[in-house]
Design a protein around this motif. Structure first.
Motif, PDB file in Angstrom:
ATOM      1  N   UNK A 137       0.816  -1.214   0.000  1.00  0.00           N
ATOM      2  CA  UNK A 137       0.000   0.000   0.000  1.00  0.00           C
ATOM      3  C   UNK A 137       0.850   1.265   0.000  1.00  0.00           C
ATOM      4  N   UNK A 138       1.978   1.226   0.705  1.00  0.00           N
ATOM      5  CA  UNK A 138       2.921   2.330   0.691  1.00  0.00           C
ATOM      6  C   UNK A 138       4.309   1.756   0.424  1.00  0.00           C
ATOM      7  N   UNK A 139       5.145   2.538  -0.231  1.00  0.00           N
ATOM      8  CA  UNK A 139       6.490   2.058  -0.584  1.00  0.00           C
ATOM      9  C   UNK A 139       7.560   3.004  -0.047  1.00  0.00           C
ATOM     10  N   UNK A 140       7.241   3.667   1.078  1.00  0.00           N
ATOM     11  CA  UNK A 140       8.163   4.640   1.654  1.00  0.00           C
ATOM     12  C   UNK A 140       9.495   4.018   2.066  1.00  0.00           C
ATOM     13  N   UNK A 141       9.484   2.719   2.349  1.00  0.00           N
ATOM     14  CA  UNK A 141      10.709   2.079   2.815  1.00  0.00           C
ATOM     15  C   UNK A 141      11.714   1.766   1.723  1.00  0.00           C
ATOM     16  N   UNK A 142      11.306   1.901   0.460  1.00  0.00           N
ATOM     17  CA  UNK A 142      12.181   1.536  -0.664  1.00  0.00           C
ATOM     18  C   UNK A 142      13.064   2.714  -1.060  1.00  0.00           C
ATOM     19  N   UNK A 143      14.354   2.468  -1.209  1.00  0.00           N
ATOM     20  CA  UNK A 143      15.294   3.495  -1.661  1.00  0.00           C
ATOM     21  C   UNK A 143      15.411   3.451  -3.180  1.00  0.00           C
ATOM     22  N   UNK A 144      15.017   4.543  -3.840  1.00  0.00           N
ATOM     23  CA  UNK A 144      15.131   4.584  -5.302  1.00  0.00           C
ATOM     24  C   UNK A 144      16.586   4.567  -5.739  1.00  0.00           C
ATOM     25  N   UNK A 145      17.482   5.106  -4.909  1.00  0.00           N
ATOM     26  CA  UNK A 145      18.906   5.078  -5.249  1.00  0.00           C
ATOM     27  C   UNK A 145      19.408   3.642  -5.382  1.00  0.00           C
ATOM     28  N   UNK A 146      18.916   2.760  -4.517  1.00  0.00           N
ATOM     29  CA  UNK A 146      19.299   1.352  -4.601  1.00  0.00           C
ATOM     30  C   UNK A 146      18.711   0.707  -5.849  1.00  0.00           C
ATOM     31  N   UNK A 147      17.475   1.063  -6.216  1.00  0.00           N
ATOM     32  CA  UNK A 147      16.876   0.529  -7.440  1.00  0.00           C
ATOM     33  C   UNK A 147      17.671   0.969  -8.674  1.00  0.00           C
ATOM     34  N   UNK A 148      18.044   2.247  -8.717  1.00  0.00           N
ATOM     35  CA  UNK A 148      18.819   2.766  -9.851  1.00  0.00           C
ATOM     36  C   UNK A 148      20.178   2.076  -9.920  1.00  0.00           C
ATOM     37  N   UNK A 149      20.837   1.980  -8.772  1.00  0.00           N
ATOM     38  CA  UNK A 149      22.163   1.357  -8.739  1.00  0.00           C
ATOM     39  C   UNK A 149      22.090  -0.119  -9.126  1.00  0.00           C
ATOM     40  N   UNK A 150      21.008  -0.801  -8.711  1.00  0.00           N
ATOM     41  CA  UNK A 150      20.855  -2.205  -9.073  1.00  0.00           C
ATOM     42  C   UNK A 150      20.731  -2.397 -10.570  1.00  0.00           C
ATOM     43  N   UNK A 151      19.966  -1.538 -11.228  1.00  0.00           N
ATOM     44  CA  UNK A 151      19.804  -1.616 -12.683  1.00  0.00           C
ATOM     45  C   UNK A 151      21.117  -1.290 -13.384  1.00  0.00           C
ATOM     46  N   UNK A 152      21.795  -0.238 -12.925  1.00  0.00           N
ATOM     47  CA  UNK A 152      23.072   0.157 -13.527  1.00  0.00           C
ATOM     48  C   UNK A 152      24.132  -0.929 -13.347  1.00  0.00           C
ATOM     49  N   UNK A 153      24.091  -1.593 -12.204  1.00  0.00           N
ATOM     50  CA  UNK A 153      25.053  -2.668 -11.945  1.00  0.00           C
ATOM     51  C   UNK A 153      24.902  -3.795 -12.961  1.00  0.00           C
ATOM     52  N   UNK A 154      23.662  -4.208 -13.221  1.00  0.00           N
ATOM     53  CA  UNK A 154      23.438  -5.312 -14.158  1.00  0.00           C
ATOM     54  C   UNK A 154      23.836  -4.941 -15.582  1.00  0.00           C
ATOM     55  N   UNK A 155      23.542  -3.706 -15.995  1.00  0.00           N
ATOM     56  CA  UNK A 155      23.960  -3.261 -17.324  1.00  0.00           C
ATOM     57  C   UNK A 155      25.482  -3.273 -17.445  1.00  0.00           C
ATOM     58  N   UNK A 156      26.156  -2.804 -16.413  1.00  0.00           N
ATOM     59  CA  UNK A 156      27.619  -2.764 -16.434  1.00  0.00           C
ATOM     60  C   UNK A 156      28.222  -4.161 -16.469  1.00  0.00           C
ATOM     61  N   UNK A 157      27.667  -5.070 -15.656  1.00  0.00           N
ATOM     62  CA  UNK A 157      28.198  -6.435 -15.644  1.00  0.00           C
ATOM     63  C   UNK A 157      27.960  -7.143 -16.976  1.00  0.00           C
ATOM     64  N   UNK A 158      26.805  -6.901 -17.589  1.00  0.00           N
ATOM     65  CA  UNK A 158      26.533  -7.531 -18.883  1.00  0.00           C
ATOM     66  C   UNK A 158      27.551  -7.051 -19.926  1.00  0.00           C
ATOM     67  N   UNK A 159      27.834  -5.765 -19.925  1.00  0.00           N
ATOM     68  CA  UNK A 159      28.812  -5.195 -20.866  1.00  0.00           C
ATOM     69  C   UNK A 159      30.195  -5.777 -20.601  1.00  0.00           C
ATOM     70  N   UNK A 160      30.579  -5.843 -19.331  1.00  0.00           N
ATOM     71  CA  UNK A 160      31.878  -6.402 -18.966  1.00  0.00           C
ATOM     72  C   UNK A 160      31.976  -7.858 -19.398  1.00  0.00           C
ATOM     73  N   UNK A 161      30.906  -8.628 -19.144  1.00  0.00           N
ATOM     74  CA  UNK A 161      30.922 -10.044 -19.499  1.00  0.00           C
ATOM     75  C   UNK A 161      31.088 -10.276 -20.991  1.00  0.00           C
ATOM     76  N   UNK A 162      30.496  -9.384 -21.796  1.00  0.00           N
ATOM     77  CA  UNK A 162      30.635  -9.493 -23.257  1.00  0.00           C
ATOM     78  C   UNK A 162      32.069  -9.223 -23.679  1.00  0.00           C
ATOM     79  N   UNK A 163      32.709  -8.248 -23.044  1.00  0.00           N
ATOM     80  CA  UNK A 163      34.072  -7.872 -23.427  1.00  0.00           C
ATOM     81  C   UNK A 163      35.114  -8.896 -22.994  1.00  0.00           C
ATOM     82  N   UNK A 164      34.885  -9.611 -21.883  1.00  0.00           N
ATOM     83  CA  UNK A 164      35.943 -10.482 -21.340  1.00  0.00           C
ATOM     84  C   UNK A 164      36.355 -11.632 -22.267  1.00  0.00           C
TER      85      UNK A 164
END
Length: 218
Positions: A137-164
C-alpha cells in the motif's frame, strides 16, 4: 587502463554502493514498507555465490564487491528482523542455503552452468521486490537510489561479461537487468500515483506493528 578494467571496476564500485542507500534509509526510518524480506534473504545467497565465483575465475572485481555486499545485505536483514520481530536464524538461513547451492553448481559444472543457475535466485530476488512494489500500500521504505544502482550494476556487468568474455556473467546480468529495469519503472509509476494491486497490511515504522489501514499514500 583497458576498457575491460574500467567497466569491470565501475560495475564493482556500483555494486559495492548499491545497497548502502537502502541500508541507510532502513537504519534511519525503520520503515520496511515496500521492502521484500524474501528478496533480501536470497540476495545474501547471491552475494555468497558470486563471491565464490569471483575467486574461481580469478576476478577481483567480482569477489570484492560481493564480499562487501555480504556485510551490507546482512545488515539490512538484521534490521528487518529487528523491525519484524523475527529470529536472526530464521532470517539468515534461506540465504546461506541459496549461496551454498549456487556455489556448488559453479564448483561442479563450471561458469556457464553457474550463470544459468544464478539466474534463478537473481530472478527470485527481483521478483520478490517486484511483488512488493505492486502490492505494498505504501512504498516509503524503498530506496530509489538502490533501485537505480541495481539496474546500472546489471547493465555494467553484462557489458563487462561481453568484453571479457565471461559467459556466466553475461547470462545472469542480462536476465537480471530486465527485472531490475521493471522494478525501477514500476517505482516511478507508483510515485506518479499508481495504486497498489491486491494490497496487503502496513507495517508501522519502528514498531513492527501490522495494521490493516491501507489508505496511506504510496
Amino acid at each position: 587502463m583497458t576498457l575491460i578494467l574500467v567497466i569491470g571496476w565501475s560495475a564493482a564500485l556500483i555494486g559495492i554502493v548499491s545497497g548502502l542507500p537502502q541500508l541507510a534509509r532502513l537504519f534511519r526510518t525503520r520503515d520496511v514498507n515496500g521492502l521484500s524480506l524474501f528478496g533480501w534473504q536470497i540476495l545474501l545467497g547471491l552475494n555468497l555465490g558470486w563471491m565464490v565465483h569471483g575467486f574461481l575465475v580469478a576476478q577481483v572485481n567480482l569477489w570484492v564487491p560481493n564480499l562487501i555486499g555480504l556485510v551490507t545485505t546482512g545488515s539490512v536483514l538484521y534490521l528487518m528482523a529487528r523491525v519484524l520481530h523475527l529470529s536472526l536464524l530464521r532470517t539468515g538461513v534461506p540465504g546461506l542455503i541459496t549461496g551454498a547451492l549456487v556455489a556448488a553448481a559453479d564448483l561442479l559444472f563450471g561458469s556457464a552452468v553457474f550463470g544459468t543457475v544464478a539466474i534463478i535466485p537473481a530472478f527470485l530476488v527481483n521478483i520478490g521486490q517486484s511483488v512488493e512494489l505492486v502490492r505494498a500500500p505504501i512504498i516509503h521504505g524503498v530506496s530509489v537510489a538502490t533501485l537505480i544502482a541495481g539496474f546500472a550494476t546489471q547493465l555494467s556487468w553484462a557489458w563487462w561479461g561481453i568484453l571479457v568474455p565471461e559467459p556466466g556473467t553475461i547470462i545472469a546480468a542480462s536476465a537480471t537487468g530486465v527485472i531490475t529495469g521493471f522494478n525501477l519503472l514500476w517505482w516511478v509509476f507508483r510515485k506518479l500515483g499508481l495504486r497498489a494491486f491486491w494490497p496487503h497490511a502496513v507495517v508501522v515504522p519502528g514498531t513492527g506493528e501490522i495494521v490493516e489501514d491501507l489508505s496511506l499514500p504510496a
